[in-house]
Design an enzyme around this catalytic site. Structure first.
Site, PDB file in Angstrom:
ATOM      1  N   PRO B 146       0.811  -1.405   0.140  1.00  0.00           N
ATOM      2  CA  PRO B 146       0.068   0.028  -0.157  1.00  0.00           C
ATOM      3  C   PRO B 146       0.957   0.819  -0.203  1.00  0.00           C
ATOM      4  CG  PRO B 146      -1.177  -1.459   1.281  1.00  0.00           C
ATOM      5  CD  PRO B 146       0.209  -2.324   1.135  1.00  0.00           C
ATOM      6  N   ILE B 175      -1.875  -7.106  -6.517  1.00  0.00           N
ATOM      7  CA  ILE B 175      -1.092  -8.719  -6.887  1.00  0.00           C
ATOM      8  C   ILE B 175      -1.772  -8.716  -7.490  1.00  0.00           C
ATOM      9  CG2 ILE B 175      -0.007 -10.513  -5.674  1.00  0.00           C
ATOM     10  CD1 ILE B 175       0.690  -7.946  -4.607  1.00  0.00           C
ATOM     11  N   ARG B 263      10.534  -6.266 -19.088  1.00  0.00           N
ATOM     12  CA  ARG B 263       9.987  -4.969 -19.705  1.00  0.00           C
ATOM     13  C   ARG B 263      10.087  -5.106 -20.763  1.00  0.00           C
ATOM     14  NH1 ARG B 263      12.824  -1.348 -15.079  1.00  0.00           N
ATOM     15  NH2 ARG B 263      10.946  -1.113 -13.264  1.00  0.00           N
ATOM     16  N   GLY B 359     -15.489   8.500 -32.970  1.00  0.00           N
ATOM     17  CA  GLY B 359     -16.954   9.844 -32.444  1.00  0.00           C
ATOM     18  C   GLY B 359     -17.804   8.798 -31.108  1.00  0.00           C
ATOM     19  N   GLU B 383       4.541  -2.459 -13.405  1.00  0.00           N
ATOM     20  CA  GLU B 383       6.299  -3.071 -14.237  1.00  0.00           C
ATOM     21  C   GLU B 383       6.745  -1.850 -14.046  1.00  0.00           C
ATOM     22  OE1 GLU B 383       7.325  -6.182 -15.594  1.00  0.00           O
ATOM     23  OE2 GLU B 383       5.863  -7.040 -14.020  1.00  0.00           O
TER      24      GLU B 383
END
Lengths: 372, 403
Positions: B146, B175, B263, B359, B383
């Site tokens: 947190p 998680i 990554r 639109g 990440e």
């Protein structure tokens, strides 16, 4: 040039702000989850003059003189701070009521105003790409195609339609009973009572056709000026709300040993959003001010107001999108979950750039037509 | 340099997972987004394609039948490039479902990297079979807290030594698979005075007393992937379940290295979302008109598509370069961050612009581009946020240790 609000303008902004802070913001999260505005909204907002402020006094409304789009823009900013979905409901009657009051036949006025005075809603549709099939005759119009999704269409009695029939502009009041309505709850403005209306060769009587040809082109420009000004003002409010939440969070959240609000990259996000929101607010107020000064038969004043509203709306779409996305970014993982209000604001932001079609496209086509 | 064309293996993965995305993922994506539910049946089906929950621990062998880890360790591999090619295809179908299928990989990565053979066996054992609901078993990596999002060196969860055990106390947030996992890889500080080196990972089985799966989050996007809180209240874990046991651990440094390897895959998923929105828009433009004129004849639309295509191609080249560097054992920290950050930017940009061009039609509930717009946002947050990526890139530019 005086940028200060007069007493009446300040009172309107203050009153709506109080309503938004006390009620609308408190209802917003539940309304978003439920996909509907709370029933109390109608009574509380009605007492403040919403829904009937553009309906003439003689027809059971509250309008006893010229309508002020500048004042509407001021309240729009405040409403945007509260909830875009509820704001759409509170503002939805303005364009149909003003247009019908201005260009409508006695029959059109009687039909719409009776419905609105009884607590009904109306909405505005624009066939931005010309996908509707319309044919005109002396008896009126025949329309096939789908209107929407549009806010308020899930419950509205009438739709103010801006379209083209036989390659000519037309403005008409469509009774929702002429088609098949479907209520929807989209991702944004979830409290906005959205809907679609399927029309199959639906007949619109001549008395419900407000204008055709050049007169319809002029009326459409004016109606769109009102609507775009209001959209831009509300978008500015949403952007302001998003950054207010982000500022509070960034002050309290500590990472790497300091409140994240002190990091230059996040300060820049906030500053860009606040600058954009301030610019959109001023542009919306300016467009409203110009709309209040459109003179009958004066194409130049109408064009200037529409251009200002269109510019405000282009920037508003960009600013509110960026501001809400960046507010989610500043809140990080908390911004992505429904416990915090910014993910709702990000969902709400999109409609400002999508309703009525792509504003940039319109501007390009308008400019090309003007310079041809 | 071979990053600009697919070798047969890459082409095969792209083709197979692309077909899987179009035929199996796309038709159920709106449902799982609306219901915020995990696609358990599809996840089971995905195992048949080698996308098992233990694939990362098992190595590429599960997918291809060949194990590149065998033989010369310095020889270039294709694992990272396979990862980005596959990730893009799955996210093209649905990013949330892609993450549901691959979510266990987050937990499997540190086990593969730091785990002993016994720990790997235990990880496999805990993920074998089905749970009480008949679902395949999944794993969760419990790192964020947190109060600890971007700054993961400030973990507050502790693992206190107590005889042959550690006692874990703390709360984890955001998680993936947090509510449903059969096994958790939990990061906790064993010695706050040791700084980063005190942070270690632990394998904790579901049902261990003191492990309390928490509330599932309602999210803006990637709703087919479960995100939940997890609580540890005096949770006793045997010391043999500490990853890297017996080794001089780099603690959190290992976690950060792991993020460097994932990554490019995350960036590739963002590219998949952008491509999905782009393809959808191209199809709509080809069939659409503006008051009778084909939309494609308008530069407002056609040039916008050209801009999107430039962005997507650039983002894809970056993720493939970052993966190629990983496969060639080159330091890719900077490039991994560039690929991830730029991919996230492109996904958000393309989906937003596509919505504006579409639109009112894209205001329909369940419109795919609106969903992709919501899904795209997470790629700038998880990440490592966009700000963290830029911090890594900037530090690298100035010759400072980027991590």
């Amino acid at each position: 040039m005086d940028f200060a609000l007069d007493d009446e303008q300040a009172l309107i902004a203050q009153t709506v702000r109080r309503f938004v802070d006390k009620d609308v913001r408190a209802w917003a999260a539940d309304a978003d989850r439920a996909g509907a505005a709370p029933p109390r909204l109608t009574a509380v907002a009605g007492d403040l003059g919403f829904f009937l402020d553009a309906v003439p006094e003689a027809a059971g409304g509250l309008l006893d003189g010229p309508y002020s789009h500048l004042r509407r823009a001021l309240r729009g900013v405040e409403l945007g701070r509260g909830c875009a979905g509820m704001a759409a409901l509170l503002e939805t009657n303005v364009e149909p009521a003003l247009a019908v009051g201005r260009w409508g036949s006695a029959a059109a006025q009687a039909a719409l105003f009776a419905s609105l005075a009884a607590g009904g809603l109306a909405t505005t549709a624009r066939d931005a790409r010309g996908t509707l099939e319309l044919s005109a005759s002396a008896d009126g119009l025949r329309i096939s195609g789908k209107l929407g999704p549009l806010p308020a269409l899930g419950v509205a009695s009438h739709v103010l339609l801006l379209a083209r029939a036989d390659d000519e502009p037309v403005v008409a009041l469509v009774d929702v009973a002429a088609g098949r309505r479907e209520a929807l709850v989209p991702s944004g403005w979830r409290a906005g009572a959205w809907g679609t209306l399927a029309l199959e060769a639906a007949a619109v009587p001549a008395a419900m056709v407000l204008a055709r040809g050049d007169a319809a082109a002029a009326a459409s420009a004016e109606i769109l000026t009102w609507y775009k000004t209001s959209l831009a003002a509300r978008a500015a409010g949403v952007a302001v709300a998003a950054m207010a939440h982000a500022r509070t969070y960034a002050t309290e959240r500590v990472q790497f040993g300091q409140p994240i609000g002190r990091f230059e990259s996040l300060l820049r996000l906030r500053d860009d959003a606040d600058t954009g929101a301030a610019a959109v607010r001023l542009m919306a107020l300016h467009a409203g001010w110009l709309a209040d000064r459109i003179k009958d038969g004066d194409g130049a004043s109408r064009a200037a107001a529409h251009d200002a509203a269109s510019r405000a709306r282009v920037l508003a779409g960009d600013v509110v999108d960026r501001a809400t996305v960046d507010a989610v970014q500043i809140l990080g993982g908390y911004g992505f979950v429904n416990d915090y209000p910014v993910e709702k604001l990000m969902r709400d932001a999109r409609a400002f750039a999508q309703l009525l079609g792509d504003e940039r496209f319109d501007r390009i086509l308008d400019l090309r037509a003007q310079e041809a | 340099m071979d990053i600009f064309h697919d070798n047969p293996m890459l082409a095969g993965v792209r083709q197979m997972l692309g077909a899987f995305a179009r035929q199996q993922i796309r038709p159920i994506a709106a449902h799982h987004d609306r219901e915020e539910s995990m696609p358990w049946a599809l996840m089971k089906m995905a195992q048949g394609f080698g996308m098992t929950q233990t694939a990362v621990v098992d190595g590429r062998k599960a997918l291809t039948g060949k194990d590149e880890d065998e033989g010369d360790a310095k020889k270039p591999k294709s694992q990272a490039r396979l990862g980005v090619a596959g990730s893009e295809e799955l996210a093209y179908g649905c990013a949330g479902i892609c993450l549901a299928i691959g979510g266990s990989g987050l937990a499997a990565s540190p086990v593969a990297r730091m785990g002993t053979e016994e720990q790997k066996q235990e990880f496999r054992r805990l993920l074998k079979g089905e749970d009480e609901h008949g679902h395949i078993k999944v794993a969760a990596m419990a790192l964020s807290e947190p109060a600890t999002g971007s700054d993961i060196s400030g973990l507050a969860t502790t693992a206190r030594p107590d005889g042959d055990h550690f006692v874990i106390d703390g709360h984890k947030q955001w998680i993936t698979n947090g509510a449903s996992a059969a096994v958790y890889v939990v990061w906790a500080n064993t010695d706050p005075s040791a700084g980063r080196a005190g942070v270690r990972g632990f394998l904790v089985a579901r049902g261990t007393p003191g492990l309390v799966p928490g509330r599932k989050e309602t999210k803006l996007g990637i709703r087919a992937s479960e995100t939940a809180q997890v609580h540890f209240e005096g949770c006793r874990v045997h010391k043999d379940m500490m990853l890297g046991i017996g080794q001089s651990s780099e603690g959190l440094g290992d976690t950060k290295k792991m993020l460097d390897s994932t990554r490019p895959m995350v960036g590739a998923q963002a590219v998949g979302i952008a491509r999905a929105a782009f393809d959808y828009l191209v199809e709509r433009v080809q069939g659409g008109t503006m008051h009778g004129t084909p939309l494609a004849h308008h530069q407002r639309v056609a040039f916008e598509l050209a801009e999107m295509e430039m962005e997507i191609q650039a983002a894809r080249a970056l993720v493939h370069k970052a993966a190629w560097m990983a496969d060639h054992h080159l330091d890719n920290v900077r490039m991994a961050s560039i690929a991830k950050a730029y991919g996230a930017k492109v996904a958000q940009d393309v989906t937003s612009r596509a919505l504006t061009l579409l639109g009112e039609e894209a205001l329909e509930p369940g419109h795919p581009v609106e969903k992709w717009y919501r899904d795209a946002k997470i790629y700038d947050i998880f990440e490592g946020t966009g700000q963290i990526q830029r911090r890594i890139i900037a530090r690298s530019i100035f010759g400072v240790n980027p991590t």
